[in-house]
Design a protein around this motif. Sequence first.
Motif, mmCIF file in Angstrom:
data_model
loop_
_atom_site.group_PDB
_atom_site.id
_atom_site.type_symbol
_atom_site.label_atom_id
_atom_site.label_comp_id
_atom_site.label_asym_id
_atom_site.label_seq_id
_atom_site.Cartn_x
_atom_site.Cartn_y
_atom_site.Cartn_z
ATOM 1 N N GLU A 1 0.834 -1.218 0.000
ATOM 2 C CA GLU A 1 0.000 0.000 0.000
ATOM 3 C C GLU A 1 0.860 1.257 0.000
ATOM 4 N N MET A 2 1.950 1.238 0.766
ATOM 5 C CA MET A 2 2.851 2.394 0.778
ATOM 6 C C MET A 2 3.423 2.635 -0.616
ATOM 7 N N PHE A 3 3.841 1.551 -1.289
ATOM 8 C CA PHE A 3 4.415 1.706 -2.626
ATOM 9 C C PHE A 3 3.350 2.066 -3.657
ATOM 10 N N ARG A 4 2.116 1.627 -3.470
ATOM 11 C CA ARG A 4 1.036 2.047 -4.372
ATOM 12 C C ARG A 4 0.780 3.551 -4.241
ATOM 13 N N THR A 5 0.837 4.041 -3.026
ATOM 14 C CA THR A 5 0.683 5.485 -2.808
ATOM 15 C C THR A 5 1.819 6.249 -3.491
ATOM 16 N N ALA A 6 3.045 5.772 -3.299
ATOM 17 C CA ALA A 6 4.193 6.424 -3.934
ATOM 18 C C ALA A 6 4.070 6.362 -5.450
ATOM 19 N N LEU A 7 3.625 5.212 -5.968
ATOM 20 C CA LEU A 7 3.450 5.056 -7.411
ATOM 21 C C LEU A 7 2.441 6.070 -7.942
ATOM 22 N N ARG A 8 1.321 6.226 -7.253
ATOM 23 C CA ARG A 8 0.315 7.211 -7.690
ATOM 24 C C ARG A 8 0.904 8.617 -7.730
ATOM 25 N N GLN A 9 1.691 8.962 -6.717
ATOM 26 C CA GLN A 9 2.302 10.296 -6.668
ATOM 27 C C GLN A 9 3.269 10.498 -7.841
ATOM 28 N N HIS A 10 4.065 9.492 -8.122
ATOM 29 C CA HIS A 10 5.014 9.608 -9.243
ATOM 30 C C HIS A 10 4.279 9.648 -10.584
ATOM 31 N N GLU A 11 3.224 8.873 -10.723
ATOM 32 C CA GLU A 11 2.452 8.896 -11.971
ATOM 33 C C GLU A 11 1.745 10.242 -12.157
ATOM 34 N N GLU A 12 1.280 10.848 -11.074
ATOM 35 C CA GLU A 12 0.647 12.176 -11.174
ATOM 36 C C GLU A 12 1.658 13.225 -11.616
ATOM 37 N N ARG A 13 2.848 13.207 -10.998
ATOM 38 C CA ARG A 13 3.889 14.165 -11.415
ATOM 39 C C ARG A 13 4.320 13.903 -12.843
ATOM 40 N N LEU A 14 4.424 12.626 -13.215
ATOM 41 C CA LEU A 14 4.804 12.286 -14.578
ATOM 42 C C LEU A 14 3.776 12.834 -15.565
ATOM 43 N N ALA A 15 2.494 12.687 -15.267
ATOM 44 C CA ALA A 15 1.452 13.216 -16.157
ATOM 45 C C ALA A 15 1.558 14.743 -16.259
ATOM 46 N N GLU A 16 1.835 15.396 -15.145
ATOM 47 C CA GLU A 16 2.000 16.863 -15.148
ATOM 48 C C GLU A 16 3.196 17.254 -16.017
ATOM 49 N N TYR A 17 4.318 16.544 -15.851
ATOM 50 C CA TYR A 17 5.525 16.846 -16.618
ATOM 51 C C TYR A 17 5.323 16.554 -18.094
ATOM 52 N N GLU A 18 4.634 15.454 -18.405
ATOM 53 C CA GLU A 18 4.380 15.126 -19.815
ATOM 54 C C GLU A 18 3.524 16.196 -20.472
ATOM 55 N N SER A 19 2.546 16.702 -19.749
ATOM 56 C CA SER A 19 1.706 17.778 -20.279
ATOM 57 C C SER A 19 2.537 19.037 -20.525
ATOM 58 N N GLU B 1 10.828 10.661 -12.890
ATOM 59 C CA GLU B 1 9.508 10.152 -12.506
ATOM 60 C C GLU B 1 9.214 8.815 -13.178
ATOM 61 N N ARG B 2 9.639 8.644 -14.416
ATOM 62 C CA ARG B 2 9.460 7.342 -15.085
ATOM 63 C C ARG B 2 10.236 6.256 -14.343
ATOM 64 N N HIS B 3 11.469 6.577 -13.975
ATOM 65 C CA HIS B 3 12.301 5.623 -13.247
ATOM 66 C C HIS B 3 11.674 5.266 -11.896
ATOM 67 N N ARG B 4 11.242 6.278 -11.150
ATOM 68 C CA ARG B 4 10.672 6.014 -9.826
ATOM 69 C C ARG B 4 9.373 5.217 -9.927
ATOM 70 N N ALA B 5 8.543 5.532 -10.904
ATOM 71 C CA ALA B 5 7.297 4.777 -11.083
ATOM 72 C C ALA B 5 7.613 3.320 -11.404
ATOM 73 N N GLU B 6 8.584 3.097 -12.276
ATOM 74 C CA GLU B 6 8.960 1.730 -12.643
ATOM 75 C C GLU B 6 9.506 0.984 -11.428
ATOM 76 N N TRP B 7 10.315 1.650 -10.607
ATOM 77 C CA TRP B 7 10.857 1.028 -9.396
ATOM 78 C C TRP B 7 9.736 0.685 -8.416
ATOM 79 N N CYS B 8 8.770 1.583 -8.242
ATOM 80 C CA CYS B 8 7.637 1.295 -7.349
ATOM 81 C C CYS B 8 6.856 0.078 -7.848
#
Length: 187
Positions: A118-136, A166-173
């Motif tokens: 659950e902790m890593f799912r939370t971290a994954l969501r945060q990294h995916e949100e930042r990644l979406a912001e950066y991609e935009s 962010e891609r790296h961190r999401a993949e690691w999570c």
Amino acid sequence: MTATTSTLGFAILAVLARADSTGYEIAGRMRHPIGRFWTASYSQIHTDLQRLLAADLVEYATAPGPGPQDKKVYSITAKGLGALRDWVTQPPRPQPERDELVLKTYAAWLADPATLIEMFRTALRQHEERLAEYESAWVAVEERAPAFGTPGFGNMATLRCGLTYERHRAEWCRWMIDQLSRSLEPS
């Protein structure tokens, strides 16, 4: 001069090299886009501005403020611009990384895998949100394709680093979630 100026001081100089600003405006520019990779509180910025003033790296002029007092509008001096130019080409000082998630992972063998998932799912969501912001943001930056030698190039280069991070961190999570999920499967 670079030995007496903090890294935050150079971040402030980099903001002022783009535009004269009040302390409040510097703090706002430190939140975005610099906040993606360097953070500072208003009190830290104010303290470093005083050091930069004492070192003649910045100066200020007063202008009418919104209240009864004048506001200070800071600008980088020629000496400050020279110090910033010198600093930009120096290798960064080695600094230990401080990453709480990695530190927790180091001790993860002590915890319940389901709770860690659950902790890593939370971290994954945060990294995916930042990644979406950066991609935009990248779409807009890439369309302009700013050239080296312009402030826009610095924005593009730091955003590119943020995207890969962010891609790296999401993949690691995702990898951690997979590893922890496997540990829950019966043998």
